[in-house]
Design an enzyme around this catalytic site. Structure first.
Site, PDB file in Angstrom:
ATOM      1  N   HIS A   1       0.860  -1.191   0.000  1.00 51.19           N
ATOM      2  CA  HIS A   1       0.000   0.000   0.000  1.00 51.19           C
ATOM      3  C   HIS A   1       0.896   1.241   0.000  1.00 51.19           C
ATOM      4  CE1 HIS A   1      -2.822   3.081   1.327  1.00 51.19           C
ATOM      5  NE2 HIS A   1      -3.777   2.282   0.872  1.00 51.19           N
TER       6      HIS A   1
ATOM      7  N   GLU B   1      -3.605   2.962  -7.014  1.00 51.28           N
ATOM      8  CA  GLU B   1      -3.986   4.089  -6.152  1.00 51.28           C
ATOM      9  C   GLU B   1      -2.943   5.196  -6.260  1.00 51.28           C
ATOM     10  OE1 GLU B   1      -6.603   2.455  -2.528  1.00 51.28           O
ATOM     11  OE2 GLU B   1      -4.504   2.708  -2.056  1.00 51.28           O
TER      12      GLU B   1
ATOM     13  N   SER C   1     -11.398   6.740   3.582  1.00 49.10           N
ATOM     14  CA  SER C   1     -12.026   7.892   4.237  1.00 49.10           C
ATOM     15  C   SER C   1     -13.504   8.056   3.887  1.00 49.10           C
ATOM     16  CB  SER C   1     -11.248   9.173   3.909  1.00 49.10           C
ATOM     17  OG  SER C   1     -11.063   9.320   2.518  1.00 49.10           O
TER      18      SER C   1
END
Ligand code: G3P
Length: 242
Positions: free
Chosen positions: A101, A149, A211
């Protein structure tokens, strides 16, 4: 050997709890219950959750949702202070793990070892990539999914699907040049059904979100909306009520 997909059939919504205060300890359990409610309304999608390591066992014990770790090391039992082993995660009920990540990056060698060890244990792997080049590298390891991402969009209000839709298409193409069976997810700034539907239109099999759920006033409703985007055709979403 490619990592298994059985527990993560597309379309997939992965809610990464990160270490948000709303998703730690007891609150990890209550958030999970809220997400279970949302998942029950959308049986044709997979809602997977990634709590922080100390919460993996309790969350997996309390829930039938597929539980992923946020990171796993490729070490074997023995010396390796502070390492998180695939077998420990599996024993605690995790079905797989994210690796690399943007907030927990590893070297290519470490990623390779993690994918091998997770796959050896029959666990799913979501290998994250910050750009098209890293997507290629991750695809060569044959994870369950490569997750694109862009770091600069993580935690923000603009979804990768609006800010940089081309990177999703390019990532899919790059991944499938390396491995024709490669599947991708995308994430960063994803907040609603339209973002998820657009991700699917661009070739992603689902999304990672943090989020948009962990900071939502009503996480159940936020997750329901995201799941709606995972299963309904994009055209039917336009102009529809949330
Ligand atoms: O792993 C998912 C994550 O990095 C995306 O975060 O807050 O932009 O949904 P967020």
């Amino acid at each position: 050997m490619a990592a298994p997909i059985e527990d993560l059939e597309p379309p997939v919504l992965v809610v990464n709890y990160k270490v948000y205060p709303t998703a730690l300890g007891e609150r990890a359990l209550s958030l999970t219950r809220e997400l279970e409610e949302a998942a029950a309304s959308y049986p044709d999608a997979t809602l997977a959750i990634a709590p922080s390591h100390p919460d993996v066992g309790a969350v997996a014990q309390a829930s039938d949702l597929p539980v992923l770790a946020q990171h796993a090391d490729g070490h074997r039992p023995g010396s390796g202070t502070g390492r998180v082993l695939p077998e420990s995660l599996s024993d605690r009920g995790a079905i797989g793990s994210l690796i690399n990540h943007a907030e927990r990056q590893v070297t290519e060698k470490e990623a390779n070892r993690s994918v091998d060890r997770l796959t050896e244990k029959g666990m799913a792997v979501i290998a994250c990539a910050e750009d098209v080049e890293v997507t290629r590298t991750m695809a060569s390891l044959e994870p369950t999914y490569v997750a694109m991402e862009p770091p600069e969009l993580i935690g923000g209000d603009v979804s990768v699907t609006s800010a940089d839709p081309g990177i999703i298409e390019d990532s899919l193409e790059a991944a499938q040049e390396i491995d024709p069976d490669a599947r991708i997810l995308c994430g960063a700034g994803v907040k609603d059904a339209e973002d998820v539907a657009k991700a699917r239109d661009l070739g992603a099999e689902g999304v990672l979100v943090a989020s948009g759920v962990t900071k939502a006033e009503d996480p159940t409703q936020a997750a329901r909306d995201l799941l709606r985007g995972a299963v309904e055709p994009a055209a039917t979403l336009e102009g529809s009520e949330k």
